[in-house]
Design a protein around this motif. Structure first.
Motif, PDB file in Angstrom:
ATOM      1  N   ARG A   9       0.530  -1.111  -0.068  1.00 51.08           N
ATOM      2  CA  ARG A   9       0.596   0.160  -0.065  1.00 51.08           C
ATOM      3  C   ARG A   9       1.451   1.065   0.007  1.00 51.08           C
ATOM      4  N   GLN A  10       1.951   1.084   0.863  1.00 52.10           N
ATOM      5  CA  GLN A  10       2.371   2.336   0.518  1.00 52.10           C
ATOM      6  C   GLN A  10       3.495   2.411  -0.311  1.00 52.10           C
ATOM      7  N   TRP A  11       4.016   1.425  -1.043  1.00 51.82           N
ATOM      8  CA  TRP A  11       4.621   1.840  -2.470  1.00 51.82           C
ATOM      9  C   TRP A  11       3.915   1.875  -3.285  1.00 51.82           C
ATOM     10  N   GLN A  12       2.623   1.623  -3.364  1.00 51.44           N
ATOM     11  CA  GLN A  12       1.290   1.926  -4.562  1.00 51.44           C
ATOM     12  C   GLN A  12       1.099   3.611  -3.919  1.00 51.44           C
ATOM     13  N   ASN A  13       1.345   3.832  -2.777  1.00 51.81           N
ATOM     14  CA  ASN A  13       0.739   5.461  -2.450  1.00 51.81           C
ATOM     15  C   ASN A  13       1.774   6.654  -2.808  1.00 51.81           C
ATOM     16  N   ASP A  14       2.922   6.508  -3.118  1.00 54.19           N
ATOM     17  CA  ASP A  14       4.186   7.126  -3.263  1.00 54.19           C
ATOM     18  C   ASP A  14       4.213   6.893  -4.688  1.00 54.19           C
ATOM     19  N   THR A  15       3.869   5.885  -5.635  1.00 53.81           N
ATOM     20  CA  THR A  15       3.547   6.165  -6.522  1.00 53.81           C
ATOM     21  C   THR A  15       2.841   6.564  -7.639  1.00 53.81           C
ATOM     22  N   LYS A  16       1.994   6.535  -6.911  1.00 51.69           N
ATOM     23  CA  LYS A  16       0.490   6.430  -8.047  1.00 51.69           C
ATOM     24  C   LYS A  16       0.895   7.429  -8.320  1.00 51.69           C
ATOM     25  N   ASP A  17       1.442   8.612  -8.777  1.00 54.93           N
ATOM     26  CA  ASP A  17       1.592  10.304  -9.286  1.00 54.93           C
ATOM     27  C   ASP A  17       2.799   9.994 -10.951  1.00 54.93           C
ATOM     28  N   VAL A  18       3.465   8.755 -10.472  1.00 52.60           N
ATOM     29  CA  VAL A  18       4.458   8.765 -11.259  1.00 52.60           C
ATOM     30  C   VAL A  18       4.087   8.302 -13.063  1.00 52.60           C
ATOM     31  N   VAL A  19       2.360   7.260 -12.245  1.00 50.38           N
ATOM     32  CA  VAL A  19       1.931   7.048 -13.762  1.00 50.38           C
ATOM     33  C   VAL A  19       1.452   8.139 -14.645  1.00 50.38           C
ATOM     34  N   LYS A  20       0.840   8.830 -13.824  1.00 55.20           N
ATOM     35  CA  LYS A  20       0.070  10.755 -14.284  1.00 55.20           C
ATOM     36  C   LYS A  20       1.403  11.023 -15.332  1.00 55.20           C
TER      37      LYS A  20
END
Length: 183
Positions: A172-183
């Motif tokens: 969950r932490q990794w997903q939250n930390d990288t969610k803006d990376v794909v935008k």
């Protein structure tokens, strides 16, 4: 199925039913290449060439108590709806690899869904199986290997509630930390 994590769960359960002791789940999100790739590989009993050909037929199944096998056909349909495809590589007694590709920004691509829940369900429900999870979002990578976790736990099972919480929180932490990376 509403999201891709449910497809992953279904295919991984097929791997478990095929006697796999190790299952690798790989997800690549590459915005620059407009690609989402999902790969599930196992060391289970594998399939012969005829079974590989039939696996995408919804009216074919190797399970004795079922009359249809919808997992792979539904995954293939989801991929094709998003201008992607599915490939199956397998050899008897040497495991199976199923790869699905999707055009990342396609309007009909299903959302990835709750990967942390899918993985924790698989790990908690199958502590005897080793899972490797690799998730790349552009240049960022998350890697989890229960073989390595088991070595560090020194006898504590991977389905222990505290261990599952740590795994779930890490994903969950990794997903939250990288969610803006794909935008």
């Amino acid at each position: 199925m509403e999201d891709l994590s449910l497809h992953i769960l279904d295919i991984a359960e097929n791997s478990i039913n095929a006697g796999a002791s190790k299952i690798r789940i790989k997800i690549i999100e590459n915005v620059k290449k407009n690609l989402l790739l999902i790969e599930i590989a196992d060391n289970g009993k594998g399939m012969d060439e005829n079974t590989i050909k039939m696996a995408q037929d919804p009216f074919f199944t190797t399970k004795l108590n079922k009359r249809v096998g919808l997992g792979i056909p539904f995954l293939a349909q989801s991929a094709r709806e998003a201008m992607g495809d599915v490939s199956i590589k397998s050899k008897k007694r040497n495991g199976t690899t199923i790869t699905a590709t999707f055009k990342y920004n396609h309007i009909d691509r299903k959302p990835l869904g709750n990967i942390e829940k899918t993985l924790t369900v698989l790990i908690a429900g199958n502590p005897e199986i080793d899972f490797v999870y690799e998730h790349k979002r552009n240049s960022h990578t998350y890697y989890l290997d229960t073989t390595e976790i088991k070595k560090k736990l020194k006898g504590i099972p991977t389905n222990h509630p505290e261990v599952i919480k740590i795994i779930k929180d890490g994903i969950r932490q990794w997903q939250n930390d990288t969610k803006d990376v794909v935008k």
